[in-house]
Design an enzyme around this catalytic site. Structure first.
Site, PDB file in Angstrom:
ATOM      1  N   GLU A   1      -0.122  -1.163   5.694  1.00 28.68           N
ATOM      2  CA  GLU A   1       0.681  -0.865   6.174  1.00 28.68           C
ATOM      3  C   GLU A   1       0.831   0.397   6.180  1.00 28.68           C
ATOM      4  OE1 GLU A   1       5.361   0.979   7.737  1.00 28.68           O
ATOM      5  OE2 GLU A   1       3.517   1.284   6.308  1.00 28.68           O
TER       6      GLU A   1
ATOM      7  N   ASP B   1       1.198  -1.430  -0.216  1.00 29.05           N
ATOM      8  CA  ASP B   1       0.270   0.277  -0.575  1.00 29.05           C
ATOM      9  C   ASP B   1       0.791   1.417   0.176  1.00 29.05           C
ATOM     10  OD1 ASP B   1       0.740  -0.963   2.369  1.00 29.05           O
ATOM     11  OD2 ASP B   1      -1.130   0.489   3.112  1.00 29.05           O
TER      12      ASP B   1
HETATM   13 ZN   LIG Z   1       6.995   2.174   3.936  1.00 33.14          ZN
END
Ligand SMILES: [Zn+2]
Length: 375
Positions: A144, A83
């Protein structure tokens, strides 16, 4: 060994597939196909269901295994997140002076697609050449950037890695993050009593004043070399003629030392509670541990391999302590010794983000050298 034009092409392809956090479906499908074509066993875990998110079907983490040629050898794991932050849609990469930028209207997404590109290049090399190695596990995490949520919901039962490398840090190859703090989030609601500010102020309890008094009593910022604290959000109040009855506060504490983290967090929580009590208000305070610390010994095998590999490439190995958390914190928390490696990305989370082509190539060379060192 590294095919420069191949890794550059792959990187350019990756950054042009939109994957803002919780919208990673298209990139996940692309990567699953790429990994399958490279001969890996590929699995998508159920993290997407736990995380939520708005794409259908919700995207899980990708776990893939490249079977080794050395039975009994330890398993190595490489991890990158798929992401990106926003603005990250419609990225148009531009090559200028041997570096890759966005067109200035979006981020580039080298965080963390430079990590993904290095891993894919290494898998090409392993596919083409006779490099002896044990099993290599690949983990591509989702979400993340919005709280390490992919790594937190990763299906750890499927992994057998003895050591792992997360490729998600600035600084060039040879930068090895061995220490990162643990973090608490603190949220508090101060409940006072509303009253008309002009007609009956004596009936009110001003929640803004209570919150201000509590925050003014706190030590914030850098507490010591290993510990930081912040109040970052405060909201409340409706109008100047109403004594505010509700204020919400959000803050955080970080430390590499668990005892210091607990102490700083408890002090802040206590200060809010005591101040509210003294001033006749009520406080509802909560703390949540967001991620465990990362603390690797210099003698840890995972660190020694990374250091030796950097030196074999003629690079300096620099062990670094950072103030931020990454997937490496979570993997360590689950018992897999994990270092976070610098991949030479620059000005991440900004529209000026860039990475040099030299760094793209170097990252893949470095991973190959780690594999050679470990086996
Ligand atoms: Zn990163």
């Amino acid at each position: 060994m590294v095919n420069k034009s191949r890794i550059v092409e792959e990187f350019l392809r990756l950054v042009q597939i939109d994957s803002p956090s919780l919208h990673e479906r298209e990139l996940a499908d692309y990567l699953k196909q790429a990994l399958t074509q490279l001969g890996l066993n590929v699995y998508e875990d159920d993290a997407g269901k736990a995380i939520g998110g708005s794409c259908t079907p919700q995207t899980g983490n990708i776990i893939a295994t490249n079977r080794g040629t050395m039975p009994g050898a330890p398993t190595l794991l490489f991890c990158a997140h798929i992401d990106t932050v926003e603005p990250g849609r419609g990225v148009k990469p531009v090559i200028r002076d041997d570096a890759i930028y966005s067109d200035g209207s979006t981020i580039l997404g080298s965080d963390d697609k430079a990590g993904i590109a290095a891993i894919i290049e290494v898998l090409h090399i392993l596919h083409e050449q006779q490099v002896p190695h044990g099993d290599i596990e690949i983990v591509f995490t989702v979400a993340e950037e919005c709280g390490l949520r992919g790594a937190k919901n990763l299906d750890y039962k499927r992994l057998k890695a003895a050591a792992a490398y997360v490729l998600d840090c600035d600084g060039p190859a040879g930068t090895i993050i061995t220490r990162a703090p643990s973090q608490y989030r603190i949220t508090a609601s101060i409940i006072g009593k509303a009253a008309h500010a002009g007609i009956s102020p004596e009936d009110g309890i001003n929640a803004i004043q209570v919150a201000s008094a509590a925050i003014a009593r706190m030590k914030l910022g850098r507490i010591d070399a290993e510990t930081t604290a912040n109040i970052g959000v405060i909201s409340g109040g409706k109008a100047t003629n109403i004594i505010p009855d509700l204020v919400n506060i959000e803050g955080e504490t970080r430390s590499i030392d668990p005892a210091k983290l607990e102490k700083q967090t408890e002090t802040m929580v206590d200060t809010i509670r005591k101040t509210a009590l003294e001033m006749g208000a009520e406080a509802r305070v909560e703390k949540e541990l967001l991620y465990p610390r990362l603390k690797l010994d210099e003698s840890a095998q995972v660190v020694k391999w990374a250091v030796t590999a950097a030196r074999s490439l003629g690079r300096e190995a620099v062990l670094v302590s950072t103030g931020g958390g990454s997937d490496a914190n979570i993997l360590n928390g689950y018992g897999i010794p994990t270092a976070n490696l610098g991949i030479g990305m620059s000005k991440v989370h900004s529209t000026e983000e860039y990475i040099t082509i030299d760094n793209l190539v170097l990252n893949a060379r470095y991973l190959m050298e780690i594999i050679r060192t470990a086996y």
